[in-house]
Design a protein around this motif. Structure first.
Motif, PDB file in Angstrom:
ATOM      1  N   UNK A 225      55.099  47.968  46.625  1.00  0.00           N
ATOM      2  CA  UNK A 225      53.927  48.328  47.424  1.00  0.00           C
ATOM      3  C   UNK A 225      53.398  47.171  48.259  1.00  0.00           C
ATOM      4  N   UNK A 226      53.468  45.960  47.754  1.00  0.00           N
ATOM      5  CA  UNK A 226      52.982  44.828  48.553  1.00  0.00           C
ATOM      6  C   UNK A 226      53.855  44.615  49.787  1.00  0.00           C
ATOM      7  N   UNK A 227      55.163  44.778  49.634  1.00  0.00           N
ATOM      8  CA  UNK A 227      56.082  44.556  50.755  1.00  0.00           C
ATOM      9  C   UNK A 227      55.933  45.594  51.853  1.00  0.00           C
ATOM     10  N   UNK A 228      55.467  46.797  51.511  1.00  0.00           N
ATOM     11  CA  UNK A 228      55.306  47.829  52.542  1.00  0.00           C
ATOM     12  C   UNK A 228      53.876  47.903  53.065  1.00  0.00           C
ATOM     13  N   UNK A 229      53.061  46.924  52.709  1.00  0.00           N
ATOM     14  CA  UNK A 229      51.718  46.853  53.276  1.00  0.00           C
ATOM     15  C   UNK A 229      50.646  47.569  52.487  1.00  0.00           C
ATOM     16  N   UNK A 230      50.877  47.846  51.199  1.00  0.00           N
ATOM     17  CA  UNK A 230      49.906  48.590  50.402  1.00  0.00           C
ATOM     18  C   UNK A 230      49.287  47.750  49.286  1.00  0.00           C
ATOM     19  N   UNK A 231      49.314  46.431  49.443  1.00  0.00           N
ATOM     20  CA  UNK A 231      48.750  45.569  48.397  1.00  0.00           C
ATOM     21  C   UNK A 231      47.264  45.838  48.181  1.00  0.00           C
ATOM     22  N   UNK A 232      46.568  46.277  49.203  1.00  0.00           N
ATOM     23  CA  UNK A 232      45.139  46.544  49.090  1.00  0.00           C
ATOM     24  C   UNK A 232      44.809  48.007  48.901  1.00  0.00           C
ATOM     25  N   UNK A 233      45.800  48.813  48.504  1.00  0.00           N
ATOM     26  CA  UNK A 233      45.610  50.265  48.402  1.00  0.00           C
ATOM     27  C   UNK A 233      44.861  50.672  47.129  1.00  0.00           C
ATOM     28  N   UNK A 234      44.627  49.736  46.243  1.00  0.00           N
ATOM     29  CA  UNK A 234      43.901  50.024  45.018  1.00  0.00           C
ATOM     30  C   UNK A 234      43.677  48.756  44.229  1.00  0.00           C
ATOM     31  N   UNK A 235      43.001  48.878  43.083  1.00  0.00           N
ATOM     32  CA  UNK A 235      42.728  47.735  42.215  1.00  0.00           C
ATOM     33  C   UNK A 235      43.334  48.019  40.837  1.00  0.00           C
ATOM     34  N   UNK A 236      44.530  47.519  40.594  1.00  0.00           N
ATOM     35  CA  UNK A 236      45.201  47.831  39.318  1.00  0.00           C
ATOM     36  C   UNK A 236      44.467  47.292  38.093  1.00  0.00           C
ATOM     37  N   UNK A 237      43.769  46.161  38.227  1.00  0.00           N
ATOM     38  CA  UNK A 237      43.098  45.570  37.067  1.00  0.00           C
ATOM     39  C   UNK A 237      41.988  46.515  36.573  1.00  0.00           C
ATOM     40  N   UNK A 238      42.020  46.819  35.291  1.00  0.00           N
ATOM     41  CA  UNK A 238      41.001  47.698  34.719  1.00  0.00           C
ATOM     42  C   UNK A 238      41.108  49.134  35.182  1.00  0.00           C
ATOM     43  N   UNK A 239      42.293  49.531  35.642  1.00  0.00           N
ATOM     44  CA  UNK A 239      42.476  50.841  36.254  1.00  0.00           C
ATOM     45  C   UNK A 239      42.088  51.987  35.319  1.00  0.00           C
ATOM     46  N   UNK A 240      42.605  51.982  34.084  1.00  0.00           N
ATOM     47  CA  UNK A 240      42.367  53.109  33.196  1.00  0.00           C
ATOM     48  C   UNK A 240      40.885  53.236  32.835  1.00  0.00           C
ATOM     49  N   UNK A 241      40.229  52.121  32.597  1.00  0.00           N
ATOM     50  CA  UNK A 241      38.805  52.155  32.275  1.00  0.00           C
ATOM     51  C   UNK A 241      37.998  52.714  33.440  1.00  0.00           C
ATOM     52  N   UNK A 242      38.328  52.269  34.660  1.00  0.00           N
ATOM     53  CA  UNK A 242      37.612  52.767  35.839  1.00  0.00           C
ATOM     54  C   UNK A 242      37.876  54.249  36.065  1.00  0.00           C
ATOM     55  N   UNK A 243      39.130  54.673  35.871  1.00  0.00           N
ATOM     56  CA  UNK A 243      39.454  56.088  36.053  1.00  0.00           C
ATOM     57  C   UNK A 243      38.662  56.962  35.082  1.00  0.00           C
TER      58      UNK A 243
END
Length: 338
Positions: A147-165
């Motif tokens: 995802x970073x190589x195709x320009x989607x590095x800022x498409x979400x915040x993986x850290x703490x993802x499950x808690x936020x969801x």
């Protein structure tokens, strides 16, 4: 074109924009038809003597924060254009000036969108098997996109993802009695056992059979409906697909296709095994993710019911979803309770 659709599409502005973007004055005037079945954003097939394209826009009325995000849908599909994940071409992306709300126009990928029945060309044990293979292999391909190589590095915040969801979907419960008590209990049990989570991946967010256009041979022509895409734990995508994937003897769900119980389709266990073999993902805590999928889909169903009641779905009606919501809460609680 009836008055209701004209009000949703502003054809006096949209027509010239189509003509300019597609390089053909025939698009200055067009016909539009609502593609039924979509339960969140509204999807229209636009036709003229020059061909056909598809437009996506939000429903009418008040919108839930972070939902119905047209820019998110367009961004991810543009980024995936040169990857192994099949997506439509984006032809127009607009932030609201064109028809009064954000929208985009994409190529009309011809094929089969399977909901409650299989077209004749796909209706055989061998082809059903190929459809299942297509679905799980394409999901694995999405999760393996760099995802970073195709320009989607800022498409979400993986850290703490499950808690936020969990916090995001639980936040829609409120403190009233509009939802079953079991749904509140499910949210509490999920919160006690949140997994650490695996390596971040690009997620579709609502991956299922009727969000993939299938070719006549059962292979994938395009993955649609990326409004809930983000970066996070890939097992959330897999678990939601497993919820949608009904087996013989399962209770049907009114909002999802019910064809995967037919002979020839994979079992859920077979899908999990194939996915794990392709991606190398540890699926040891999958029960929690399945419980969360039930909770999330119950909240989605509640949101759809609210939009229908508010008249924000262009006249579409998906029936009384009360029993489905109660079932989802109970089935989710069974998966996460000690």
């Amino acid at each position: 074109m009836n008055t209701g659709i004209r009000d949703l599409l502003a054809p006096d502005r949209l027509g010239p924009a189509l003509a300019d973007a597609l390089g053909d004055p025939a698009w200055t005037t067009f016909n539009a038809q609502l593609i039924t079945g979509g339960k969140s954003n509204l999807t229209f097939r636009l036709t003229s003597s020059a061909g056909s394209v598809v437009l996506r826009r939000p429903p009418t009325g008040a919108l839930v924060a972070t939902a119905h995000d047209m820019s998110r849908e367009t961004r991810v599909q543009v980024a995936l254009a040169e990857t192994a994940v099949p997506v439509p071409d984006i032809l127009i992306a607009d932030d609201g000036d064109l028809i009064g709300v954000p929208c985009y126009v994409m190529g009309d990928v011809r094929g089969h969108v399977v909901r409650d029945r299989l077209p004749v060309v796909l209706d055989g044990p061998d082809t059903r098997r190929r459809v299942g293979t297509t679905l799980i292999d394409t999901l694995a391909a999405i999760h393996r996109v760099p995802f970073a190589k195709v320009g989607l590095a800022g498409h979400g915040r993986p850290e703490g993802f499950l808690t936020r969801q969990l916090r995001r979907w639980s936040g829609q419960l409120g403190d009233g009695s509009a939802h079953p008590v079991t749904l509140h209990r499910l949210a509490l049990e999920l919160g006690k056992r949140v997994p650490a989570g695996g390596e971040a991946a690009l997620l579709h967010g609502d991956y299922r059979l009727d969000n993939v256009v299938l070719a006549d041979d059962g292979t994938g022509a395009a993955v649609l409906d990326w409004e809930m895409s983000t970066l996070g734990d890939p097992l959330t995508d897999l678990a939601l697909l497993l919820l949608y994937w009904r087996e013989p003897g399962d209770r049907p769900l009114g909002l999802t296709p019910d064809v995967t119980h037919l002979p020839g389709f994979h079992t859920r266990a077979e899908l999990v095994s194939r996915y794990a073999a392709i991606t190398g993902t540890d699926v040891g805590e999958l029960r929690w993710y399945e419980a969360f999928a039930h909770f999330k889909f119950a909240m989605i169903a509640a949101g759809i019911a609210n939009r229908v009641a508010a008249g924000a779905m262009a006249g579409q009606d998906f029936g009384d979803l009360t029993a489905d919501i109660a079932y989802l809460a109970e089935a989710g609680l069974e998966r996460v309770s000690p």
